[in-house]
Write a protein that holds these residues in place. Structure first.
Motif, PDB file in Angstrom:
ATOM      1  N   LYS A  15       5.048   7.927   5.713  1.00 14.52           N
ATOM      2  CA  LYS A  15       5.939   8.871   6.060  1.00 14.52           C
ATOM      3  C   LYS A  15       7.551   8.876   4.873  1.00 14.52           C
ATOM      4  CE  LYS A  15       6.564   8.828  11.323  1.00 14.52           C
ATOM      5  NZ  LYS A  15       7.511   8.327  12.072  1.00 14.52           N
ATOM      6  N   CYS A  16       7.481   7.661   4.150  1.00 16.29           N
ATOM      7  CA  CYS A  16       8.455   7.727   3.059  1.00 16.29           C
ATOM      8  C   CYS A  16       7.611   8.217   2.490  1.00 16.29           C
ATOM      9  CB  CYS A  16       8.836   6.237   2.954  1.00 16.29           C
ATOM     10  SG  CYS A  16       6.891   5.150   2.385  1.00 16.29           S
ATOM     11  N   PHE A  17       6.776   8.700   2.175  1.00 13.77           N
ATOM     12  CA  PHE A  17       6.339   9.035   0.088  1.00 13.77           C
ATOM     13  C   PHE A  17       7.050  10.573  -0.235  1.00 13.77           C
ATOM     14  CE2 PHE A  17       2.954  12.206  -1.721  1.00 13.77           C
ATOM     15  CZ  PHE A  17       2.078  11.100  -3.081  1.00 13.77           C
ATOM     16  N   THR A  18       7.380   9.730  -1.015  1.00 18.34           N
ATOM     17  CA  THR A  18       8.006   9.809  -2.692  1.00 18.34           C
ATOM     18  C   THR A  18       9.334  10.086  -2.247  1.00 18.34           C
ATOM     19  OG1 THR A  18       8.581  12.644  -1.890  1.00 18.34           O
ATOM     20  CG2 THR A  18       6.462  11.727  -2.470  1.00 18.34           C
ATOM     21  N   LYS A  19       9.723   9.533  -1.342  1.00 18.86           N
ATOM     22  CA  LYS A  19      11.778   9.411  -0.968  1.00 18.86           C
ATOM     23  C   LYS A  19      11.661   8.433  -2.334  1.00 18.86           C
ATOM     24  CE  LYS A  19      12.564   9.266   3.647  1.00 18.86           C
ATOM     25  NZ  LYS A  19      13.163   8.400   5.255  1.00 18.86           N
ATOM     26  N   CYS A  20      11.029   7.387  -2.526  1.00 24.25           N
ATOM     27  CA  CYS A  20      11.344   5.906  -3.545  1.00 24.25           C
ATOM     28  C   CYS A  20      11.826   7.294  -5.339  1.00 24.25           C
ATOM     29  CB  CYS A  20      10.611   5.541  -3.872  1.00 24.25           C
ATOM     30  SG  CYS A  20       8.825   5.899  -3.870  1.00 24.25           S
ATOM     31  N   CYS A  21      11.393   8.662  -5.303  1.00 23.89           N
ATOM     32  CA  CYS A  21      11.985   9.243  -6.463  1.00 23.89           C
ATOM     33  C   CYS A  21      12.974  10.231  -6.437  1.00 23.89           C
ATOM     34  CB  CYS A  21      10.039   9.762  -6.655  1.00 23.89           C
ATOM     35  SG  CYS A  21       8.729   9.342  -6.278  1.00 23.89           S
ATOM     36  N   ASP A  81      13.657   1.373   1.952  1.00 21.39           N
ATOM     37  CA  ASP A  81      12.874   2.397   3.590  1.00 21.39           C
ATOM     38  C   ASP A  81      11.433   2.716   2.711  1.00 21.39           C
ATOM     39  OD1 ASP A  81      15.948   3.387   3.683  1.00 21.39           O
ATOM     40  OD2 ASP A  81      15.834   4.700   2.113  1.00 21.39           O
ATOM     41  N   CYS A  82      11.500   1.162   2.001  1.00 22.22           N
ATOM     42  CA  CYS A  82       9.950   1.400   1.452  1.00 22.22           C
ATOM     43  C   CYS A  82       9.056   0.704   2.713  1.00 22.22           C
ATOM     44  CB  CYS A  82      10.018   0.463   0.596  1.00 22.22           C
ATOM     45  SG  CYS A  82       7.972   0.858  -0.594  1.00 22.22           S
ATOM     46  N   LEU A  83       7.596   1.665   2.989  1.00 23.77           N
ATOM     47  CA  LEU A  83       6.980   1.395   4.708  1.00 23.77           C
ATOM     48  C   LEU A  83       5.829   0.968   3.824  1.00 23.77           C
ATOM     49  CD1 LEU A  83       7.028   4.635   6.620  1.00 23.77           C
ATOM     50  CD2 LEU A  83       8.551   1.958   6.518  1.00 23.77           C
ATOM     51  N   GLY A  84       5.868   0.596   2.717  1.00 19.03           N
ATOM     52  CA  GLY A  84       4.708  -0.290   1.367  1.00 19.03           C
ATOM     53  C   GLY A  84       4.032  -1.779   1.899  1.00 19.03           C
ATOM     54  N   PHE A  85       4.853  -2.236   2.755  1.00 20.24           N
ATOM     55  CA  PHE A  85       4.644  -3.653   2.983  1.00 20.24           C
ATOM     56  C   PHE A  85       4.023  -3.336   4.030  1.00 20.24           C
ATOM     57  CE2 PHE A  85       8.065  -3.737  -0.812  1.00 20.24           C
ATOM     58  CZ  PHE A  85       7.606  -4.557  -1.247  1.00 20.24           C
ATOM     59  N   THR A 113       5.770  -0.599 -11.874  1.00 15.91           N
ATOM     60  CA  THR A 113       5.440  -1.728 -11.451  1.00 15.91           C
ATOM     61  C   THR A 113       6.240  -2.651 -10.116  1.00 15.91           C
ATOM     62  OG1 THR A 113       6.203  -2.404 -13.623  1.00 15.91           O
ATOM     63  CG2 THR A 113       6.537  -4.052 -12.233  1.00 15.91           C
ATOM     64  N   TYR A 114       6.557  -1.065  -9.420  1.00 18.20           N
ATOM     65  CA  TYR A 114       6.972  -1.271  -8.002  1.00 18.20           C
ATOM     66  C   TYR A 114       6.286  -1.195  -7.364  1.00 18.20           C
ATOM     67  CZ  TYR A 114       9.335  -0.657  -3.749  1.00 18.20           C
ATOM     68  OH  TYR A 114       9.868  -1.612  -2.354  1.00 18.20           O
ATOM     69  N   PRO A 115       5.882  -2.557  -6.235  1.00 18.34           N
ATOM     70  CA  PRO A 115       6.896  -3.523  -6.050  1.00 18.34           C
ATOM     71  C   PRO A 115       6.825  -4.921  -6.215  1.00 18.34           C
ATOM     72  CG  PRO A 115       5.393  -3.311  -4.026  1.00 18.34           C
ATOM     73  CD  PRO A 115       4.438  -2.855  -6.130  1.00 18.34           C
ATOM     74  N   SER A 148       0.976  -1.074   0.412  1.00 19.88           N
ATOM     75  CA  SER A 148      -0.154   0.095  -0.787  1.00 19.88           C
ATOM     76  C   SER A 148       0.660   0.991  -0.286  1.00 19.88           C
ATOM     77  CB  SER A 148      -1.134  -0.204   0.998  1.00 19.88           C
ATOM     78  OG  SER A 148      -1.645   1.086   1.099  1.00 19.88           O
ATOM     79  N   CYS A 149       0.307   1.440  -1.005  1.00 19.23           N
ATOM     80  CA  CYS A 149       1.904   3.226  -1.190  1.00 19.23           C
ATOM     81  C   CYS A 149       0.318   4.905  -1.398  1.00 19.23           C
ATOM     82  CB  CYS A 149       2.077   3.338  -2.193  1.00 19.23           C
ATOM     83  SG  CYS A 149       3.295   4.581  -3.011  1.00 19.23           S
ATOM     84  N   THR A 150       0.467   4.808   0.227  1.00 16.11           N
ATOM     85  CA  THR A 150      -0.634   6.059  -0.317  1.00 16.11           C
ATOM     86  C   THR A 150       0.442   7.989   0.588  1.00 16.11           C
ATOM     87  OG1 THR A 150      -0.750   5.982   2.370  1.00 16.11           O
ATOM     88  CG2 THR A 150      -2.444   5.164   0.822  1.00 16.11           C
TER      89      THR A 150
HETATM   90  S1  SF4 Z   1       8.799   4.053  -0.046  1.00 13.96           S
HETATM   91 FE1  SF4 Z   1       6.924   2.571  -1.181  1.00 13.96          FE
HETATM   92  S2  SF4 Z   1       5.477   3.242   0.022  1.00 13.96           S
HETATM   93 FE2  SF4 Z   1       6.687   5.037   0.084  1.00 13.96          FE
HETATM   94  S3  SF4 Z   1       6.470   6.277  -1.508  1.00 13.96           S
HETATM   95 FE3  SF4 Z   1       7.802   5.269  -2.231  1.00 13.96          FE
HETATM   96  S4  SF4 Z   1       6.503   2.781  -3.313  1.00 13.96           S
HETATM   97 FE4  SF4 Z   1       5.123   4.377  -1.672  1.00 13.96          FE
END
Ligand code: SF4
Ligand code: SF4
Length: 261
Positions: A30-36, A139-143, A112-114, A24-26
């Protein structure tokens, strides 16, 4: 997050369409957009086409402004990467505090991620066999606090089928290079590959608008279709590169006896 997805891939779980995973990515996470940030994001031909249209740019201008190109060490082929910007190596399409400014046109890898998709084709089989692995970026909290998806639902939700269809045509081209035993391309061949796969507006200009003998040899109905549909033009461009560099001859004589092939 500068390592590629393979660095964090769980290769022990091979998923197909009805298998499930939890994610779930919302914006509340806290990690929102870290992956960008700090991404090694390789752009595929269809990613470039969709993005440059979303931004109202010609492909050549998009490629110059937003990407860097290198020749792959193993593949010997040009690889296009999205250029990160600023001290935090931010994706150029990330609006800080808001999210992805090109969300409806985001690249296939972002969709495609995750998951990571593997496509396998064999000579005895029509199309490709696809399967997926889970990628867990550290760093992804999506899990956490996640929702259960089947792979099929994820593909539908992310609009992935059209990206995968186009990526598989690109995959045919890479396979043709391997089968032809070609290791290195000349500078002229690299230019042909780059134009047919990535710089689609230049390909249109060169193939459809200039005095081009190959166009006159093509079926007029095919010319009509690729003149009016850019996605079809890109499919044609990739197959044109395949035929020209790795199979010999022009596209119109693929599979037929022809004095030019
Ligand atoms: S790090 Fe993971 S959960 Fe956080 S915004 Fe990126 S894809 Fe979504
Ligand atoms: S294109 Fe959008 S989703 Fe993908 S890395 Fe950039 S900001 Fe993030």
């Amino acid at each position: 997050m500068s390592d590629g997805p393979e660095a964090y891939m769980d290769g022990s779980k091979k998923l197909t369409d009805e298998d499930t995973f939890c994610f779930s990515c919302t914006p509340e996470k806290k990690c929102f957009t870290k992956c960008c940030h700090d991404l090694s994001l390789v752009l595929m031909p269809y990613d470039i086409m969709v993005l440059k249209n979303r931004l109202g740019m010609k492909s050549g201008d998009f490629l110059r402004k937003y990407t860097s190109v290198h020749v792959g060490f193993e593949s010997g082929l040009p690889v296009v990467m999205l250029k990160m910007e600023g001290p935090y190596l931010k994706c150029p399409f990330l609006e800080e505090g808001k999210g992805c400014s090109v969300y409806d046109a985001r690249p296939g890898a972002c969709r495609t991620y995750p998951l990571a998709r593997m496509a396998r084709r064999s000579k005895d089989m029509e199309g490709v066999e696809e399967f997926f692995f889970i990628v867990r970026e550290p760093d992804c909290l999506g899990f956490r606090d996640c929702k259960t998806w089947t792979v099929r639902q994820w593909k539908e939700n992310e609009g992935l089928d059209e990206y995968n269809e186009m990526n598989d045509i690109f995959g045919e081209l890479l396979q043709a290079k391997t089968e032809a035993g070609v290791e290195h391309l000349t500078a002229d061949q690299i230019d042909i590959f780059y134009m047919g796969c990535y710089d689609i507006d230049s390909f249109r200009q060169s193939f459809l608008e200039g005095p081009n003998l190959e166009r006159y040899m093509e079926d007029p109905e095919v010319i009509e279709v690729i003149s009016n549909d850019e996605k079809e033009l890109l499919k044609y461009g990739m197959r044109w590169v395949k035929k020209k560099l790795f199979q010999g001859g022009c596209l119109s004589c693929a599979g037929a006896s022809c004095s030019t092939s």
